[in-house]
Design an enzyme around this catalytic site. Structure first.
Site, PDB file in Angstrom:
ATOM      1  N   MET A  21       0.856  -1.181   0.000  1.00  0.00           N
ATOM      2  CA  MET A  21       0.000   0.000   0.000  1.00  0.00           C
ATOM      3  C   MET A  21       0.893   1.232   0.000  1.00  0.00           C
ATOM      4  O   MET A  21       1.713   1.406   0.904  1.00  0.00           O
ATOM      5  CB  MET A  21      -0.928   0.000   1.228  1.00  0.00           C
ATOM      6  CG  MET A  21      -1.998  -1.077   1.193  1.00  0.00           C
ATOM      7  SD  MET A  21      -3.040  -1.091   2.676  1.00  0.00           S
ATOM      8  CE  MET A  21      -1.932  -1.929   3.849  1.00  0.00           C
ATOM      9  N   ALA A  22       0.752   2.059  -1.039  1.00  0.00           N
ATOM     10  CA  ALA A  22       1.607   3.232  -1.195  1.00  0.00           C
ATOM     11  C   ALA A  22       1.441   4.174  -0.010  1.00  0.00           C
ATOM     12  O   ALA A  22       0.327   4.482   0.412  1.00  0.00           O
ATOM     13  CB  ALA A  22       1.283   3.954  -2.494  1.00  0.00           C
ATOM     14  N   GLN A  76       7.224  -4.961  -4.513  1.00  0.00           N
ATOM     15  CA  GLN A  76       6.197  -4.953  -5.553  1.00  0.00           C
ATOM     16  C   GLN A  76       6.544  -3.895  -6.588  1.00  0.00           C
ATOM     17  O   GLN A  76       6.828  -2.746  -6.248  1.00  0.00           O
ATOM     18  CB  GLN A  76       4.790  -4.668  -5.020  1.00  0.00           C
ATOM     19  CG  GLN A  76       3.763  -4.902  -6.140  1.00  0.00           C
ATOM     20  CD  GLN A  76       2.353  -4.482  -5.801  1.00  0.00           C
ATOM     21  OE1 GLN A  76       2.098  -3.308  -5.589  1.00  0.00           O
ATOM     22  NE2 GLN A  76       1.444  -5.438  -5.759  1.00  0.00           N
ATOM     23  N   CYS A 107      -4.041  -1.563  -9.901  1.00  0.00           N
ATOM     24  CA  CYS A 107      -4.281  -0.155  -9.595  1.00  0.00           C
ATOM     25  C   CYS A 107      -5.501   0.364 -10.357  1.00  0.00           C
ATOM     26  O   CYS A 107      -5.531   0.322 -11.590  1.00  0.00           O
ATOM     27  CB  CYS A 107      -3.058   0.671  -9.950  1.00  0.00           C
ATOM     28  SG  CYS A 107      -3.256   2.424  -9.578  1.00  0.00           S
ATOM     29  N   LYS A 147      -0.325  -9.579  -8.710  1.00  0.00           N
ATOM     30  CA  LYS A 147      -1.558  -9.245  -8.007  1.00  0.00           C
ATOM     31  C   LYS A 147      -2.454  -8.497  -8.982  1.00  0.00           C
ATOM     32  O   LYS A 147      -1.993  -7.608  -9.699  1.00  0.00           O
ATOM     33  CB  LYS A 147      -1.273  -8.392  -6.777  1.00  0.00           C
ATOM     34  CG  LYS A 147      -2.484  -8.092  -5.912  1.00  0.00           C
ATOM     35  CD  LYS A 147      -2.050  -7.482  -4.577  1.00  0.00           C
ATOM     36  CE  LYS A 147      -3.251  -7.236  -3.670  1.00  0.00           C
ATOM     37  NZ  LYS A 147      -3.977  -6.006  -4.045  1.00  0.00           N
ATOM     38  N   ASP A 211     -11.540  -7.561   1.869  1.00  0.00           N
ATOM     39  CA  ASP A 211     -12.452  -7.655   3.013  1.00  0.00           C
ATOM     40  C   ASP A 211     -11.988  -8.633   4.087  1.00  0.00           C
ATOM     41  O   ASP A 211     -12.795  -9.328   4.707  1.00  0.00           O
ATOM     42  CB  ASP A 211     -13.865  -8.023   2.555  1.00  0.00           C
ATOM     43  CG  ASP A 211     -14.509  -6.929   1.716  1.00  0.00           C
ATOM     44  OD1 ASP A 211     -13.924  -5.836   1.607  1.00  0.00           O
ATOM     45  OD2 ASP A 211     -15.592  -7.173   1.149  1.00  0.00           O
TER      46      ASP A 211
END
Length: 377
Positions: A21-22, A76, A107, A147, A211
């Site tokens: 996560m950036a 990543q 993205c 991913k 989730d």
């Protein structure tokens, strides 16, 4: 018996991965998550743009630096040009920058998809294949994973084709976020898509994402989908101790990680901010960078909007500690603390290049404008 996941030569026990996560999964946050997990699991770096890596951008070179205790080191990459991706992967292999490379095709940000990048790219099957081929061939034996999302929208699903292409090109594991690009982070993740991908792809591990807000969610996802592991993203925002509970539940231990009191959460908040300051070489910059985490850490607790505002504008560790000490720190873990965190908005339409959907097999190139340092997946 503890379940495990094989990523090339690396065994990940339990089969739990921190999603890139950036602006979040930098070295300080990975340190916190690893500490709570006892070093178990796989913790992936922030998303690294291949062009910036090849050009040795100063900020990017800092982001690919790992602490000596991080093993395996996992990067990543986000890239849209096969040649540049190949150069970046060879650089990682030749200079021993990491032990594992993950490729981002998830993205959903409009400024990326409108140029054909991110979650739009797998629609162009041959371009996806070219990128994967260059990555795997340039990795010199390092495992390459990917991913992705289900597709652009419900009318343009790509994940099954993309999974097959990935296997054919030598990718060692595939992670699927059970949402389309059109959904962004809204609605509910479609775990049935993860199950379908697992049924279709039997040669390599399939990981599920979307989730997972608790250890129970992770167990349920694996049971319902048959996936080989889980990728945890927004569920650990302001909750790095989740990885400790994930380890406990997968090991079948009775001594599950107890939900922390606000006092314990406050201690983690201060440590997180301190680690950021040490990493950035400036305490004030570390506290400023930490501000975005305040709402996630305090969600569900009786803190009050004014107190949250003051915490989110603290300028030093001392001020942050003083503000936290002024709260009712004896509060137990609140019932409303679980559930969605981070971005939840969705979009009805994905912005794409003109004619992008005309032919999924037509030759395609993506301009360098799509290779931006932005979060996704």
């Amino acid at each position: 018996m503890t379940q495990q996941l094989s990523i090339g030569p690396h065994t990940v026990t339990p089969p739990v991965v921190l999603a890139p996560m950036a602006g979040i999964t930098n070295a300080p946050f990975r340190t916190l998550c690893r500490e709570f997990s006892g070093g178990k699991g796989l913790f992936v770096s922030e998303m690294i743009t291949t062009r910036a890596l090849v050009e040795r951008n100063e900020k990017t070179m800092q982001l690919v630096h790992f602490d000596a205790s991080e093993r395996p080191r996992s990067i990543q990459l986000y890239g849209v040009d096969p040649v540049t991706v190949g150069k970046a992967v060879r650089m990682i292999a030749d200079e021993d920058l990491a032990d594992h490379i993950d490729l981002n095709f998830g993205c959903p940000v409009p400024k990326v998809t409108r140029k054909g990048g991110g979650s739009a790219l797998p629609y162009k099957r041959n371009l996806l294949r070219d990128i994967l081929r260059e990555a795997v061939s340039g990795a010199n034996g390092l495992p390459v994973t990917m991913k992705m999302r289900k597709g652009i929208d419900d009318d343009h699903l790509t994940y099954l084709d993309a999974g097959r292409i990935a296997v054919e090109e030598g990718v060692t594991a595939i992670a699927l976020h059970g949402r389309t690009a059109a959904q962004h982070y809204s609605g509910t993740a479609d775990w049935s898509a993860i199950a379908r991908l697992k049924e279709a792809v039997t040669e390599v591990p399939v990981l599920g994402n979307g989730d997972i807000w608790s250890a129970a969610d992770a167990v349920r996802m694996m049971r319902e989908t048959g996936c080989d592991g889980v990728v945890v993203g927004r569920g650990c925002l302001g909750r790095p101790w989740l990885f400790g509970d994930l380890v406990a539940v997968f090991e079948g231990r009775a001594d599950r990680v107890a939900a922390p009191t606000l006092r314990e959460v406050a201690d983690v908040m201060v440590r997180h901010a301190r680690l950021l300051g040490e990493w950035l070489g400036d305490e004030a910059r570390g506290v400023i960078d930490f501000r975005k985490h305040v709402a996630w850490y305090t969600k569900g607790f009786s803190v009050g909007s004014e107190a949250r505002r003051r915490l989110a504008t603290a300028a030093s560790l001392e001020e942050l500690r003083e503000l936290l000490d002024g709260l009712d720190l004896d509060q137990p873990w609140p019932a409303g603390a679980e559930g969605p965190r981070g971005r939840t908005h969705g979009r009805n339409r994905v912005v794409l290049p003109d004619g992008w959907l005309d032919d999924p097999y037509a030759c395609a190139t993506v301009g360098s404008e799509a290779e931006l340092d932005t979060s996704g997946g």
